[in-house]
Scaffold this motif. Structure first.
Motif, short mmCIF file in Angstrom:
data_model
loop_
_atom_site.label_atom_id
_atom_site.label_comp_id
_atom_site.label_asym_id
_atom_site.label_seq_id
_atom_site.Cartn_x
_atom_site.Cartn_y
_atom_site.Cartn_z
N SER A 219 91.43 26.21 62.37
CA SER A 219 90.73 25.14 63.09
C SER A 219 90.58 23.97 62.11
O SER A 219 90.73 24.15 60.91
CB SER A 219 89.40 25.62 63.63
OG SER A 219 88.52 25.89 62.57
N PRO A 220 90.28 22.76 62.61
CA PRO A 220 90.27 21.60 61.72
C PRO A 220 89.34 21.76 60.51
O PRO A 220 88.16 22.06 60.67
CB PRO A 220 89.79 20.47 62.63
CG PRO A 220 90.18 20.89 64.00
CD PRO A 220 90.04 22.39 64.01
N GLY A 221 89.91 21.58 59.34
CA GLY A 221 89.13 21.60 58.10
C GLY A 221 88.71 22.97 57.63
O GLY A 221 88.12 23.10 56.56
N LYS B 196 80.18 24.21 65.22
CA LYS B 196 80.01 24.78 66.56
C LYS B 196 79.74 26.26 66.42
O LYS B 196 80.33 26.92 65.57
CB LYS B 196 81.29 24.58 67.38
CG LYS B 196 81.38 23.19 67.94
CD LYS B 196 82.55 23.09 68.91
CE LYS B 196 82.76 21.64 69.31
NZ LYS B 196 84.13 21.25 69.36
N LEU C 26 94.05 25.08 54.29
CA LEU C 26 93.22 24.71 55.42
C LEU C 26 93.98 25.08 56.68
O LEU C 26 95.19 24.94 56.73
CB LEU C 26 92.93 23.20 55.43
CG LEU C 26 92.29 22.60 54.19
CD1 LEU C 26 92.03 21.11 54.42
CD2 LEU C 26 90.99 23.29 53.82
N ILE D 12 85.47 14.21 62.04
CA ILE D 12 86.60 13.33 62.30
C ILE D 12 86.25 11.86 62.04
O ILE D 12 87.12 11.03 61.81
CB ILE D 12 87.14 13.56 63.73
CG1 ILE D 12 88.60 13.14 63.82
CG2 ILE D 12 86.29 12.87 64.79
CD1 ILE D 12 89.38 13.86 64.83
N PHE E 80 84.09 19.63 58.58
CA PHE E 80 85.02 18.69 59.21
C PHE E 80 84.26 17.69 60.07
O PHE E 80 83.44 18.06 60.89
CB PHE E 80 86.02 19.45 60.09
CG PHE E 80 87.07 18.57 60.71
CD1 PHE E 80 88.18 18.18 59.98
CD2 PHE E 80 86.93 18.12 62.02
CE1 PHE E 80 89.15 17.36 60.55
CE2 PHE E 80 87.90 17.29 62.59
CZ PHE E 80 89.01 16.91 61.84
N PRO F 21 88.07 13.42 56.58
CA PRO F 21 87.41 14.34 57.53
C PRO F 21 87.13 15.74 56.96
O PRO F 21 86.17 16.38 57.35
CB PRO F 21 88.39 14.42 58.69
CG PRO F 21 89.25 13.21 58.58
CD PRO F 21 89.33 12.90 57.12
N CYS F 22 88.00 16.21 56.03
CA CYS F 22 87.84 17.57 55.52
C CYS F 22 87.00 17.61 54.27
O CYS F 22 87.18 16.80 53.35
CB CYS F 22 89.19 18.18 55.20
SG CYS F 22 90.23 18.30 56.64
#
Lengths: 252, 342
Positions: free
Chosen positions: A138-140, A181, A135, A200, A198, A205-206
C-alpha cells in the motif's frame, strides 16, 4: 562492479528484472538500490520506471522505443562504466517515536511468546537496527526487517482488526508501521506512532525510503499528543541521523 | 455551464487515463484504463491527446445529462448507448447538446466501455494523473467510483469538430465465449513442474471466475503444479503478470495490480493482448499461448501503427465542403454543406 553478480531476465514484453539474490539480505538489497539509482541516472531511452524490491530491480520500458535485447545491451554497457561508489546511497537513520503498550495492543502476547517482560520487548524494539528493504503493497508502507534479531513470533493465523490507526507491529524479524486507516492485519501490534507513513499532500509523501535504517524510540502520551498535533498540521519532521544512534532514551 | 451531471452511476464508472507509471516504488499501483487502446481510440475520435482522461464504464452504463454542447466518443464494449432515447453509434464522434441525456440500453459484447470528451475533463490531478485508483482511494473524484449527483467539469468543450461525418472507425468484435491470450514465459517459470506448465498451456484452458476486478482476475480450472511451492522472495509486479499461488489457480494481474507480489509468475500477457483481457466477462474460457519476445513486440508495433493511422480519414482525407452550426430555438444543429454538381 568488477564481476556480474546479477541476472537479467524478461518480465513480459515491456519489463525486465535484474536479480541480485533470493534471500532477505541487506547486502543484496543495497546492491539493488545502488544499481537502481545508477540506472536512473544512466537515462536509457524508453525506460519508464525503475523500482526495487528485496533483492531485485524491476525496469519497465516502452516497447515502441526499446526492446528487451536493446535494454539488456544498454544495461551491460552501463555496468562496465559503473562504480558502486558513484551510486552508493549514504547511510542514514530515521528515528520513529512510538507509544508502547497501549490498550488493545498485543504486546503481552509478544512478551509471553518471546519469554520476556513487556519492558524487555520495548528494550529489544528500541535497540534493534531495523532496515527498510522496500516500499509497497500500500502507499508508503515499508517492509522493515531486523538483521540482528527482532522478534521470532510468527504471524497470527487469522488477521484481526487493528486496535488503532498508525499501529507499530512485529512478526518474524520484521516490523511494520501501519497507515492512517484502521485495517486488518496479522502482525502483533506493540504500540502506536504519532507519525504518518504516507500523506499525499506532503512534498515527500512517504516517511520511509528503501535503504534507510530505522530506530524506534519510546514516547509518553504527552509527547505522542504533541507530535500528533504537528503531524496533523503537516509540520512534523522526523529526526534523521547520519550515524548509528545510541539508545535514545535509556531511562525508559 | 461546461459540465455534465451523473444521474445514475451505473455498475462501476470511474475516471481513468494512462495511470501513474513512476510511483510503483512507493507502493502506488500504476492503474489507469483497463483497456488503454479503446480509451486511446475514443480520444483520437475527438481530437484529444490519446492519454486524456475518459470515463471507464463497466457492464452497466450510467445516465449522464449534458449542460453544454460537447463532442464525445464511445468505444470499447458495446453497451448500446442511447442519446435522448435514440441509439447512437459506438466508435464515432457524437455531438451532444445541453439538456441531452446519454444512457445505455444493455450489454451486447465486451465488458468495459470508454467515453472521451473533446478537450478533456477538468478533474483533480494527483501524482501526475487524473485516474481513479480504487484500491487506495486516490485520484478521480475523491478516489471513488462516480455516484449519483456528481457534476464533472469539461476542461475545454467543443460544440463541433472538423469533419464530423468522417469521424468513425470500425467496430471491434469482442469475444464472449473464449479467448486466447498470448504470453511470454514468466520470470519464475522454473518454479513449475513440467506437468504444471503443460496444464497451464493446455487447450482445456481456464474459466474466468466472478472474482475479477480492476486489480486482477482469478481463474478456475485444473490446478497448475509447482515443483515445490509457489512462494518466492517478493518482487515487482507488472500488468499482465500471471501468478500462481499454492492452490495452483492462476491470477492475471490487471491495471490496479499490487506493486509487489510473493507468488511465482508462470507467464506474462503480451502488451498487444491487454485490451482482449480487459474486455473479458466472468465465465469466459481463457487459454494461453506462448510466443517469443520478438512476436510480442511485432504484435504491439503493428497495433500501434494501426492506431496511428486511424485518424487519417478525418485529418487528411477531408471531404470538400463546409461545416456550419445553426442554432434554432437555442438548440445548435450541425450541418455539412457540399457542392454536388449537376
Amino acid at each position: 562492479m568488477s564481476q556480474m553478480d546479477f541476472r537479467i531476465l524478461p518480465v513480459g514484453d515491456s519489463a525486465a528484472f535484474i536479480i541480485f539474490g533470493d534471500k532477505v539480505d541487506v547486502a543484496a538489497n543495497k546492491r539493488a538500490n545502488g544499481f537502481a539509482e545508477g540506472l536512473k541516472r544512466a537515462g536509457i531511452p524508453g525506460v519508464q520506471s525503475i523500482n526495487t524490491a528485496y533483492a531485485s530491480v524491476l525496469v519497465c520500458y516502452n516497447p515502441e522505443i526499446i526492446d528487451y535485447e536493446g535494454l539488456y545491451n544498454r544495461i551491460l554497457a552501463w555496468v562496465n562504466t559503473y562504480k558502486m561508489s558513484e551510486s552508493g546511497i549514504e547511510e542514514e537513520w530515521i528515528c520513529i517515536p512510538v507509544l508502547y503498550g497501549l490498550k488493545g495492543s498485543h504486546i503481552e502476547t509478544v512478551a509471553e511468546y518471546e519469554g520476556m517482560t513487556v519492558k524487555e520487548v520495548v528494550m529489544r524494539h528500541i535497540t534493534s537496527d531495523y532496515y527498510v528493504f522496500m516500499l509497497g503493497f500500500s502507499p508508503g508502507m515499508a517492509y522493515i526487517g531486523s538483521p540482528d534479531g527482532g522478534f521470532t513470533i510468527p504471524r497470527m493465523k487469522n488477521p484481526t482488526l487493528r486496535p488503532f490507526t498508525q499501529p507499530v507491529s512485529v512478526c518474524a524479524n520484521q516490523t511494520m508501521v501501519g497507515s492512517g486507516k484502521v485495517g486488518m492485519g496479522g502482525w502483533h501490534v506493540i504500540g502506536r506512532t504519532p507519525v504518518c507513513v504516507f500523506d499525499i499532500n506532503r512534498k515527500n509523501p512517504c516517511l520511509f525510503r528503501p535503504g534507510q535504517w530505522v530506530r524506534f524510540y519510546p514516547v509518553d502520551q504527552q509527547k505522542f499528543d504533541e507530535i500528533s498535533a504537528l503531524t496533523a498540521a503537516g509540520k512534523y519532521k522526523p529526526r534523521i541521523l547520519n550515524h548509528r544512534p545510541i539508545v535514545l532514551n535509556k531511562n525508559y | 455551464m461546461n459540465t455534465m451531471t451523473i444521474l445514475q452511476p451505473g455498475l462501476l464508472t470511474t475516471i481513468q487515463d494512462e495511470g501513474r507509471k513512476g510511483n510503483q516504488g512507493i507502493g502506488i499501483s500504476p492503474g489507469g484504463s483497463m483497456d488503454m487502446e479503446s480509451a486511446y481510440i475514443a480520444n483520437l475520435l475527438v481530437d484529444n491527446d490519446p492519454g486524456e482522461a475518459v470515463l471507464e464504464i463497466t457492464i452497466v452504463g450510467p445516465v449522464i445529462e449534458f449542460h453544454c454542447a460537447q463532442v464525445i466518443a464511445i468505444t470499447g464494449a458495446d453497451l448500446s448507448p442511447v442519446l435522448d432515447g435514440k441509439p447512437v453509434r459506438c466508435y464515432a464522434a457524437l455531438a451532444v447538446y445541453p439538456g441531452q441525456r446519454l444512457s445505455f440500453g444493455g450489454r451486447k459484447n465486451g465488458c468495459r466501455s470508454y467515453i472521451a470528451f473533446a478537450g478533456g475533463l477538468d478533474t483533480p490531478v494527483v501524482l501526475d494523473s487524473r485516474s481513479t485508483l480504487l484500491r487506495n482511494a486516490i485520484g478521480g473524484i475523491e478516489g471513488r467510483p462516480l455516484k449519483k449527483g456528481d457534476c464533472l467539469k469539461f476542461a475545454n468543450p467543443r460544440n463541433i469538430l472538423p469533419n464530423m461525418a468522417l469521424r468513425y472507425v470500425e467496430l471491434p468484435e469482442w469475444q464472449d465465449e473464449a479467448i486466447t491470450l498470448r504470453v511470454i514465459g514468466g520470470p519464475e517459470e522454473d518454479r513449475f513442474s513440467e506437468d504444471g506448465i503443460r496444464t497451464f498451456y493446455s487447450e482445456r484452458g481456464f474459466t474466468l471466475s466472478n472474482q475479477c476486478d480492476r486489480q486482477g482476475y482469478r481463474l478456475e480450472g485444473e490446478p497448475v503444479g509447482h515443483k515445490n511451492d509457489g512462494d518466492i522472495l517478493s518482487n515487482g509486479i507488472v500488468r499482465g503478470a500471471i501468478q500462481v499461488p499454492n492452490n495452483g489457480l492462476p491470477i492475471i494481474l490487471m491495471a490496479e495490480h499490487q506493486t509487489i507480489g510473493g507468488y511465482a509468475k508462470i507467464a506474462v500477457v503480451i502488451t498487444a493482448d491487454f485490451p482482449l483481457a480487459a474486455q473479458c466477462m466472468p465465465g469466459i474460457k481463457v487459454c494461453f499461448k506462448r510466443v517469443t519476445l520478438e512476436e510480442a513486440r511485432n504484435a504491439f508495433l503493428q497495433r500501434r501503427k494501426k492506431l496511428r493511422r486511424l485518424s487519417r480519414r478525418w485529418k487528411e482525407e477531408a471531404e470538400d465542403g463546409k461545416e456550419y452550426t445553426v442554432t434554432v430555438n437555442g438548440v445548435p444543429f450541425y450541418m455539412f454543406v457540399k457542392e454536388v454538381g449537376k
